[in-house]
Design an enzyme around this catalytic site. Sequence first.
Site, PDB file in Angstrom:
ATOM      1  N   TYR A 138      42.650  25.199  60.408  1.00  0.00           N
ATOM      2  CA  TYR A 138      41.712  26.005  59.617  1.00  0.00           C
ATOM      3  C   TYR A 138      40.372  26.148  60.357  1.00  0.00           C
ATOM      4  O   TYR A 138      39.876  27.259  60.569  1.00  0.00           O
ATOM      5  CB  TYR A 138      41.516  25.349  58.244  1.00  0.00           C
ATOM      6  CG  TYR A 138      40.467  26.003  57.387  1.00  0.00           C
ATOM      7  CD1 TYR A 138      40.762  27.123  56.618  1.00  0.00           C
ATOM      8  CD2 TYR A 138      39.165  25.502  57.327  1.00  0.00           C
ATOM      9  CE1 TYR A 138      39.791  27.732  55.825  1.00  0.00           C
ATOM     10  CE2 TYR A 138      38.190  26.088  56.544  1.00  0.00           C
ATOM     11  CZ  TYR A 138      38.514  27.206  55.790  1.00  0.00           C
ATOM     12  OH  TYR A 138      37.553  27.797  55.011  1.00  0.00           O
TER      13      TYR A 138
ATOM     14  N   LYS B 230      38.555  29.485  62.032  1.00  0.00           N
ATOM     15  CA  LYS B 230      37.197  29.925  61.677  1.00  0.00           C
ATOM     16  C   LYS B 230      36.354  30.067  62.953  1.00  0.00           C
ATOM     17  O   LYS B 230      35.592  31.020  63.110  1.00  0.00           O
ATOM     18  CB  LYS B 230      36.543  28.932  60.709  1.00  0.00           C
ATOM     19  CG  LYS B 230      37.130  28.980  59.297  1.00  0.00           C
ATOM     20  CD  LYS B 230      36.714  30.254  58.579  1.00  0.00           C
ATOM     21  CE  LYS B 230      37.241  30.323  57.160  1.00  0.00           C
ATOM     22  NZ  LYS B 230      37.031  31.622  56.523  1.00  0.00           N
TER      23      LYS B 230
ATOM     24  N   ARG C  46      28.201  13.301  51.213  1.00  0.00           N
ATOM     25  CA  ARG C  46      28.544  14.695  51.491  1.00  0.00           C
ATOM     26  C   ARG C  46      27.358  15.583  51.142  1.00  0.00           C
ATOM     27  O   ARG C  46      26.537  15.228  50.296  1.00  0.00           O
ATOM     28  CB  ARG C  46      29.750  15.145  50.637  1.00  0.00           C
ATOM     29  CG  ARG C  46      31.069  14.495  50.996  1.00  0.00           C
ATOM     30  CD  ARG C  46      31.591  14.963  52.342  1.00  0.00           C
ATOM     31  NE  ARG C  46      32.842  14.305  52.703  1.00  0.00           N
ATOM     32  CZ  ARG C  46      32.938  13.147  53.346  1.00  0.00           C
ATOM     33  NH1 ARG C  46      31.862  12.479  53.672  1.00  0.00           N
ATOM     34  NH2 ARG C  46      34.115  12.644  53.657  1.00  0.00           N
TER      35      ARG C  46
HETATM   36  N1  LIG Z   1      35.154  27.201  48.956  1.00  0.00           N
HETATM   37  C1  LIG Z   1      34.577  26.557  49.957  1.00  0.00           C
HETATM   38  O1  LIG Z   1      34.068  25.423  49.804  1.00  0.00           O
HETATM   39  C2  LIG Z   1      34.512  27.186  51.317  1.00  0.00           C
HETATM   40  C3  LIG Z   1      33.917  26.462  52.369  1.00  0.00           C
HETATM   41  C4  LIG Z   1      33.843  27.066  53.637  1.00  0.00           C
HETATM   42  C5  LIG Z   1      34.334  28.353  53.829  1.00  0.00           C
HETATM   43  N2  LIG Z   1      34.927  28.997  52.797  1.00  0.00           N
HETATM   44  C6  LIG Z   1      35.434  30.358  53.056  1.00  0.00           C
HETATM   45  O2  LIG Z   1      34.855  31.260  52.111  1.00  0.00           O
HETATM   46  C7  LIG Z   1      35.772  32.314  51.819  1.00  0.00           C
HETATM   47  C8  LIG Z   1      35.919  32.455  50.318  1.00  0.00           C
HETATM   48  O3  LIG Z   1      36.428  31.218  49.809  1.00  0.00           O
HETATM   49  P1  LIG Z   1      36.676  30.946  48.251  1.00  0.00           P
HETATM   50  O4  LIG Z   1      36.491  29.487  48.045  1.00  0.00           O
HETATM   51  O5  LIG Z   1      35.920  31.919  47.438  1.00  0.00           O
HETATM   52  O6  LIG Z   1      38.234  31.243  48.168  1.00  0.00           O
HETATM   53  P2  LIG Z   1      39.079  32.123  47.132  1.00  0.00           P
HETATM   54  O7  LIG Z   1      40.517  31.848  47.423  1.00  0.00           O
HETATM   55  O8  LIG Z   1      38.589  31.893  45.748  1.00  0.00           O
HETATM   56  O9  LIG Z   1      38.696  33.588  47.609  1.00  0.00           O
HETATM   57  C9  LIG Z   1      39.377  34.287  48.620  1.00  0.00           C
HETATM   58  C10 LIG Z   1      39.642  35.671  48.082  1.00  0.00           C
HETATM   59  O10 LIG Z   1      40.263  36.456  49.105  1.00  0.00           O
HETATM   60  C11 LIG Z   1      41.341  37.178  48.530  1.00  0.00           C
HETATM   61  N3  LIG Z   1      42.305  37.452  49.603  1.00  0.00           N
HETATM   62  C12 LIG Z   1      43.066  36.554  50.273  1.00  0.00           C
HETATM   63  N4  LIG Z   1      43.830  37.187  51.176  1.00  0.00           N
HETATM   64  C13 LIG Z   1      43.547  38.517  51.086  1.00  0.00           C
HETATM   65  C14 LIG Z   1      44.015  39.678  51.756  1.00  0.00           C
HETATM   66  N5  LIG Z   1      44.946  39.593  52.711  1.00  0.00           N
HETATM   67  N6  LIG Z   1      43.513  40.868  51.396  1.00  0.00           N
HETATM   68  C15 LIG Z   1      42.575  40.975  50.438  1.00  0.00           C
HETATM   69  N7  LIG Z   1      42.101  39.904  49.766  1.00  0.00           N
HETATM   70  C16 LIG Z   1      42.574  38.693  50.085  1.00  0.00           C
HETATM   71  C17 LIG Z   1      41.881  36.277  47.446  1.00  0.00           C
HETATM   72  O11 LIG Z   1      42.637  36.952  46.467  1.00  0.00           O
HETATM   73  C18 LIG Z   1      40.594  35.668  46.894  1.00  0.00           C
HETATM   74  O12 LIG Z   1      40.062  36.466  45.850  1.00  0.00           O
HETATM   75  C19 LIG Z   1      37.055  31.978  52.560  1.00  0.00           C
HETATM   76  O13 LIG Z   1      37.111  32.720  53.753  1.00  0.00           O
HETATM   77  C20 LIG Z   1      36.921  30.495  52.858  1.00  0.00           C
HETATM   78  O14 LIG Z   1      37.644  30.125  53.998  1.00  0.00           O
HETATM   79  C21 LIG Z   1      35.020  28.460  51.561  1.00  0.00           C
END
Ligand SMILES: NC(=O)c1ccc[n+]([C@@H]2O[C@H](COP(=O)([O-])OP(=O)(O)OC[C@H]3O[C@@H](n4cnc5c(N)ncnc54)[C@H](O)[C@@H]3O)[C@@H](O)[C@H]2O)c1
Length: 340
Positions: free
Chosen positions: A159, A163, A227
């Site tokens: 992962y 990124k 954290r």
């Molecule tokens: N939640 C965290 O703590 C965290 C930390 C670091 C980075 N991130 C990054 O932030 C971003 C958002 O994370 P989140 O926690 O809101 O996750 P989430 O799963 O709630 O949101 C991701 C969204 O992307 C949509 N999605 C996935 N694949 C898709 C595709 N092929 N086409 C269109 N839509 C698609 C999903 O339906 C979902 O609504 C991600 O890229 C994640 O890697 C999150």
Amino acid sequence: MKTSFNNPGTTQGRRVLLTGAAGFIGSHTAEQLIFSGHEVIGLDNLSTGHRSNLANVIGHESFELIIGDVLDSEFVDSICKNFRPDAIIHLAGLVSVVVAQEDTAKNFQLNVQATQVIAENARKNHIKRVVFSSSASVYGDTTEYLINESCPTRPIGMYGAAKLASENLLAGYASSYGMETVCLRYFNVYGDRQDPKSPYSGVISIFLDRFSNHSPVTIFGDGEQTRDFISVRDVARANRLAATAESVKSGSLNVCTGKCISINDLAEIFQSFYRGAPDPGYADQRPGEILHSCGNGGFASMALGFDPNVSIRDGLADLVAVQDLEEALKTEAFQPAVIA
Ligand SMILES: NC(=O)c1ccc[n+]([C@@H]2O[C@H](COP(=O)([O-])OP(=O)(O)OC[C@H]3O[C@@H](n4cnc5c(N)ncnc54)[C@H](O)[C@@H]3O)[C@@H](O)[C@H]2O)c1
């Protein structure tokens, strides 16, 4: 990547294409943008997101949700041509670290290839700014106490590797085509609408679940591991600022609070919300667990004027209040009255 930023003001009335809009961070970001006077077109395939997350903005004149796949380049191109966004915030991705490790092809598609689709369509359509949701996982198990952007990036899993690959791709687009690509490295994000199964929700959602049911929690190790937990409201604001700042230089920025909290202190805050809840139990420390992880958010402050303003106590109080309200709405007392 070397980080060098201006400290710009923000612009008004921007048009933003937001991928992953129906997700945890996406839905909060959509609200932040719209209620600050910007227009948003959300793109989501609802694979892990939910339309219900967008209840506060669906129907708003400045918001539209388009259901589709971010990997479909022609589809993304047609949205860019029709909507002509000023900036793209790219959040759609595979969030599960576990799935990323098991299904490397899916991880590559969603966490690298999708970034390429977005960046290339931005380039072709003269959309100068791309904001990307990166992660503190790019640092791997660095032993630095306060992690800043010049710490080495040595991801320890697929992962984080994906990124980092996306960050590098975007750096290439910035240097080759004069685009502004801003990679935001979120630390541990928490808040309402987070999928409790997400590995990111980890300790906070487990504590919320246990404390609200008056069940004991188990802390691994002595509970003094720390954290940097950041509220999703602050993360959404960082996204908004990165997309709407008048100008930014490309690079990577930590999105963190700079304040560490131990798991013991976290448990104590929950205990103050749920009086009479049982004391935590303790079990052996988990092998390989990182003991301290805390970000330095100085660059984001300088570059975007972003300083987190939700304290952990307020953020958790907010989360508990939303959970209580949702529980209450399920009970009979809160059912809408039926008029005979
Ligand atoms: N939640 C965290 O703590 C965290 C930390 C670091 C980075 N991130 C990054 O932030 C971003 C958002 O994370 P989140 O926690 O809101 O996750 P989430 O799963 O709630 O949101 C991701 C969204 O992307 C949509 N999605 C996935 N694949 C898709 C595709 N092929 N086409 C269109 N839509 C698609 C999903 O339906 C979902 O609504 C991600 O890229 C994640 O890697 C999150």
